[in-house]
Design a protein around this motif. Structure first.
Motif, PDB file in Angstrom:
ATOM      1  N   LYS A 116      -2.306  -7.023   8.006  1.00 55.74           N
ATOM      2  CA  LYS A 116      -2.349  -6.761   6.591  1.00 55.74           C
ATOM      3  C   LYS A 116      -2.819  -8.109   5.757  1.00 55.74           C
ATOM      4  O   LYS A 116      -3.474  -8.160   4.692  1.00 55.74           O
ATOM      5  CB  LYS A 116      -1.184  -6.214   5.967  1.00 55.74           C
ATOM      6  CG  LYS A 116      -1.245  -5.517   4.672  1.00 55.74           C
ATOM      7  CD  LYS A 116      -0.028  -4.798   4.216  1.00 55.74           C
ATOM      8  CE  LYS A 116       0.097  -4.779   2.753  1.00 55.74           C
ATOM      9  NZ  LYS A 116       1.552  -5.029   2.525  1.00 55.74           N
ATOM     10  N   GLU A 167      -7.258   2.476   4.577  1.00 56.76           N
ATOM     11  CA  GLU A 167      -6.170   3.312   4.678  1.00 56.76           C
ATOM     12  C   GLU A 167      -6.326   4.773   4.450  1.00 56.76           C
ATOM     13  O   GLU A 167      -5.798   5.627   5.642  1.00 56.76           O
ATOM     14  CB  GLU A 167      -4.881   2.999   4.008  1.00 56.76           C
ATOM     15  CG  GLU A 167      -4.190   1.669   4.432  1.00 56.76           C
ATOM     16  CD  GLU A 167      -3.318   1.791   5.830  1.00 56.76           C
ATOM     17  OE1 GLU A 167      -3.474   0.953   6.311  1.00 56.76           O
ATOM     18  OE2 GLU A 167      -3.084   2.983   5.857  1.00 56.76           O
ATOM     19  N   ASN A 168      -7.229   5.289   3.874  1.00 55.13           N
ATOM     20  CA  ASN A 168      -7.526   6.770   3.671  1.00 55.13           C
ATOM     21  C   ASN A 168      -8.922   7.197   4.045  1.00 55.13           C
ATOM     22  O   ASN A 168      -9.364   8.141   3.672  1.00 55.13           O
ATOM     23  CB  ASN A 168      -7.315   7.067   2.294  1.00 55.13           C
ATOM     24  CG  ASN A 168      -5.982   6.959   1.802  1.00 55.13           C
ATOM     25  OD1 ASN A 168      -4.996   7.223   2.515  1.00 55.13           O
ATOM     26  ND2 ASN A 168      -5.797   6.216   0.657  1.00 55.13           N
ATOM     27  N   LEU A 218      -7.328  -2.291   2.086  1.00 60.34           N
ATOM     28  CA  LEU A 218      -6.832  -1.304   1.963  1.00 60.34           C
ATOM     29  C   LEU A 218      -7.261   0.051   1.695  1.00 60.34           C
ATOM     30  O   LEU A 218      -6.620   0.960   1.807  1.00 60.34           O
ATOM     31  CB  LEU A 218      -5.422  -1.563   0.969  1.00 60.34           C
ATOM     32  CG  LEU A 218      -4.452  -2.728   1.530  1.00 60.34           C
ATOM     33  CD1 LEU A 218      -3.631  -3.084   0.368  1.00 60.34           C
ATOM     34  CD2 LEU A 218      -3.561  -1.991   2.518  1.00 60.34           C
ATOM     35  N   GLU A 270       3.443   6.791   7.123  1.00 55.27           N
ATOM     36  CA  GLU A 270       2.759   8.166   6.892  1.00 55.27           C
ATOM     37  C   GLU A 270       3.025   9.281   8.045  1.00 55.27           C
ATOM     38  O   GLU A 270       2.790   8.866   9.070  1.00 55.27           O
ATOM     39  CB  GLU A 270       1.198   7.776   7.137  1.00 55.27           C
ATOM     40  CG  GLU A 270       0.601   7.836   5.925  1.00 55.27           C
ATOM     41  CD  GLU A 270      -1.077   7.598   6.185  1.00 55.27           C
ATOM     42  OE1 GLU A 270      -1.513   6.488   6.320  1.00 55.27           O
ATOM     43  OE2 GLU A 270      -1.914   8.785   6.234  1.00 55.27           O
ATOM     44  N   HIS A 326      -4.578   1.572  10.435  1.00 51.39           N
ATOM     45  CA  HIS A 326      -3.298   1.194   9.657  1.00 51.39           C
ATOM     46  C   HIS A 326      -3.117  -0.241   9.606  1.00 51.39           C
ATOM     47  O   HIS A 326      -3.240  -1.065  10.451  1.00 51.39           O
ATOM     48  CB  HIS A 326      -2.130   1.870  10.457  1.00 51.39           C
ATOM     49  CG  HIS A 326      -2.222   3.488  10.419  1.00 51.39           C
ATOM     50  ND1 HIS A 326      -1.403   4.086   9.429  1.00 51.39           N
ATOM     51  CD2 HIS A 326      -2.835   4.142  11.341  1.00 51.39           C
ATOM     52  CE1 HIS A 326      -1.753   5.393  10.059  1.00 51.39           C
ATOM     53  NE2 HIS A 326      -2.494   5.490  10.863  1.00 51.39           N
ATOM     54  N   HIS A 327      -2.762  -0.612   8.255  1.00 51.72           N
ATOM     55  CA  HIS A 327      -2.481  -2.097   8.138  1.00 51.72           C
ATOM     56  C   HIS A 327      -1.065  -2.222   8.265  1.00 51.72           C
ATOM     57  O   HIS A 327      -0.226  -1.629   7.873  1.00 51.72           O
ATOM     58  CB  HIS A 327      -2.908  -2.631   6.614  1.00 51.72           C
ATOM     59  CG  HIS A 327      -4.455  -2.536   6.488  1.00 51.72           C
ATOM     60  ND1 HIS A 327      -4.882  -1.496   6.157  1.00 51.72           N
ATOM     61  CD2 HIS A 327      -5.125  -3.560   6.648  1.00 51.72           C
ATOM     62  CE1 HIS A 327      -6.159  -1.633   6.006  1.00 51.72           C
ATOM     63  NE2 HIS A 327      -6.315  -2.814   6.349  1.00 51.72           N
ATOM     64  N   LYS A 380      -8.610   5.824  12.875  1.00 49.40           N
ATOM     65  CA  LYS A 380      -7.910   5.434  11.544  1.00 49.40           C
ATOM     66  C   LYS A 380      -7.354   4.410  11.467  1.00 49.40           C
ATOM     67  O   LYS A 380      -6.438   3.934  12.649  1.00 49.40           O
ATOM     68  CB  LYS A 380      -6.939   6.506  11.248  1.00 49.40           C
ATOM     69  CG  LYS A 380      -6.612   6.369   9.700  1.00 49.40           C
ATOM     70  CD  LYS A 380      -5.508   7.551   9.336  1.00 49.40           C
ATOM     71  CE  LYS A 380      -5.075   7.283   7.628  1.00 49.40           C
ATOM     72  NZ  LYS A 380      -4.473   6.092   7.499  1.00 49.40           N
TER      73      LYS A 380
END
Lengths: 338, 265
Positions: free
Chosen positions: B155, B197-198, B194, B233, B220-221, B218
């Motif tokens: 991150k 993330e979606n 960020l 999540e 993820h941080h 996908k």
């Protein structure tokens, strides 16, 4: 029926034999034993309340999954891309395992490049007989490439050689001395209980025997690794080496495990490999004298990652047994000479 | 009455027109029980008559009941490609029932008798363009097509997505995927970002230089300090996400986890 009534009516006039048969001699031994046993009072032990999760412990332990790992029934992969669950565990070269851990601990990913490298060694704790098992053992494995293990170790070394005394002191031994040190211990000015390890050379062993009662289990001997001619090397080993314990499972007694740290991820891979090799060599010294494998499997892990990489320990086994044999003979010869 | 009935029925029974148990069970019973004598019998001298066995010599303990033993695997030679077993001409060992019902009866294999081994020695596939690279490659492709790969990236530290990141992520979830087989999207993915993330994208994996499979990914941080970490999540693979690169939307919609997912899930 008619007979019995007739017997009763005649009882006043004729002495008839009783209905039950009475023997004049002792009954058979088996019958006597049975009779005696039935007369013995069996004391019923009052067992207190057992919580529900502690009842039927043996039954529960029988159905516990075995800790011994065996994937020999699985195939070896034939494709270059494959799901690992259908095949045997991949055996990594040690350096590749370290590089794989570095990938996940990279600053771009987990960002923990200096985390510890843990080694898990699974053992076969069967002794010389199948029903006897190796006891739990604690040893120190020498680490050729040192790292900070974070432990404080107190060492007392007995040696006549002045040069060795200086070197030992420089390496970090708490107290070093010769005959004068033995006198100090006898006086009481030096308390042996304070020290974790007592090292000595065979030449001074004769004088050291006086203190055997005080030292007891810590008395220097070859098996523990505390009796050797080269004092500085021994001190270095006990100061920098890795302290590990082989613990066998209390229920599955032939399964034992060793868990240690042999370095950090930012150390050179070759140094870590040398450390691992010396750990394997030291573990093999605790092997019982029987055929078959002692070390089942070696795994390299590095928290916070949950990955485990299997490493082949056989690459690092090279005639340890002949080495230790010759060493004991050497030391015994010197001790006998003195 | 019964006598005449018997005389009338006898020729029919003889001709086996009626299936009686005696007519049907003409097979040999191959049951073997291995027993061990509890009391060993007498030793006999050479040349003399054998000593008579007593009742105690006829008491046995059961050592093995061959009926309950597992039958050894049977060797067969494949005449067609069978997924999970092998290619044309391969000699494989399989359970006898499976070999008979699924392979031999269907004509996909023959018995590996010495004559057959000699006959099918140089048997090879006639197909010029094979669609399969090995017996197990299809299984690898099927498994990978169902995966939604979670790629953990930092991150704080700046990064550019490389094949080794994807390889490490695959290894963590139990897939061996070397770097050479991974093809990333043409446009580089950089971060930390960020917004990723979606969003989802896909990478292409090549198995045995032949079969290709797209794997949904996908990012993820993650950060070392627990306090700064993003909330966990749950079941991230069930969510329908927007594509990172809009041109990939069609391909991403086809990937198995996406089929049947609603936008609100």
């Amino acid at each position: 029926m008619a007979l019995i009534s007739r017997g009763f009516s005649l009882i006043n006039r004729i002495q008839l034999p009783a209905v039950t048969q009475v023997r004049e001699y002792a009954a058979r031994k088996g019958t006597r034993d049975k009779r005696a046993k039935s007369k013995v009072k069996v004391e019923v032990e009052k067992v207190g309340f057992i919580p529900h999760n502690q009842r039927n412990r043996e039954k529960f332990l029988l159905s516990r999954p075995k800790r011994k790992f065996d994937d020999s029934w699985k195939q070896l992969p034939i494709d270059n891309v494959y799901p690992q669950r259908y095949y045997q565990w991949r055996v990594y070269p040690f350096q590749e395992a370290i590089l794989c851990h570095r990938e996940t601990h990279h600053p771009e990913v987990y960002n923990k490049p200096n985390s510890n490298v843990h080694i898990t060694i699974e053992l076969n704790m069967e002794g010389e007989k199948k029903t006897r098992f190796v006891d739990n053992f604690t040893r120190i494995a020498p680490m050729p490439n040192g790292f900070d293990h974070g432990e404080q170790r107190s060492i007392i070394a007995f040696t006549k050689n002045e040069e060795y005394q200086e070197q030992a002191k420089a390496l970090g031994a708490t107290i070093v001395g010769g005959l004068d040190l033995i006198r100090e211990v006898q006086n009481g000015s030096v308390d042996l209980q304070e020290f974790q390890f007592i090292l000595a050379e065979p030449q001074i062993l004769a004088e050291l025997v006086v203190l055997r009662g005080v030292m007891r289990r810590k008395f220097p001997n070859v098996k523990l690794g505390t009796l050797d001619m080269d004092i500085p090397a021994m001190v270095k080993k006990f100061m920098n080496g890795v302290n590990y314990t082989g613990i066998k499972d209390e229920f599955e007694k032939d399964f034992g495990i060793i868990e240690t740290v042999i370095g950090t991820l930012d150390m050179n891979e070759k140094h870590l490999e040398e450390n691992f090799a010396s750990l394997v060599e030291d573990v093999m010294k605790a092997k019982p004298k029987r055929p078959g494998q002692f070390i089942r499997r070696c795994l390299v892990t590095s928290p916070p990652s949950r990955e485990k990489f299997k490493v082949d320990h056989n690459l690092y086994l090279q005639q340890e047994h002949s080495e230790t044999k010759s060493k004991t003979e050497e030391v015994e010869a010197v001790a006998a000479a003195n | 009455m019964w006598k005449t009935l018997g005389k009338a029925v006898a020729p029919i029974l003889r001709e086996s027109l009626i299936l009686t148990p005696e007519n049907v069970l003409q097979q040999q019973l191959r049951t073997t029980y291995i027993l061990k004598r509890r009391n060993s019998p007498f030793l006999n001298k050479n040349g003399s008559l054998p000593k008579r066995l007593k009742a105690k010599h006829y008491i046995y303990d059961l050592v093995e009941d061959t009926n309950v033993n597992r039958e050894p695997d049977m060797n067969v030679i494949l005449t067609t490609y069978v997924a999970g077993l092998g290619d044309v001409g391969d000699k494989v060992a399989v359970r006898p029932n499976y070999a008979y019902n699924k392979l031999l009866m269907t004509g996909q294999a023959v018995y590996a008798s010495p004559e057959n081994v000699e006959k099918f020695k140089d048997y090879q596939s006639n197909i010029e363009e094979k669609t399969y690279s090995s017996a197990t490659s299809q299984r690898a492709v099927d498994c990978l097509s169902r995966v939604t790969l979670s790629i953990i990236m930092n991150k704080e530290t700046p990064w550019v997505l490389k094949p080794w990141h994807v390889k490490a992520s695959f290894r963590k979830c139990g897939y061996w995927v070397p770097e050479e087989t991974i093809v990333l999207p043409t446009n580089p993915i950089t971060g930390p970002n960020l917004e990723l993330e979606n969003k989802e994208f896909f990478v292409t994996i090549t198995v045995n230089n032949m079969e290709k499979v797209n794997v949904r990914c996908k990012i993820h941080h993650w950060t070392t300090e627990v306090v700064d970490r993003l909330p966990h999540e749950k079941d991230f693979w069930k969510k329908k996400l927007d594509p990172v690169f809009s041109e990939d939307a069609a391909i991403l919609a086809e990937l198995t986890p996406n089929k049947g997912l609603n936008a609100d899930q």
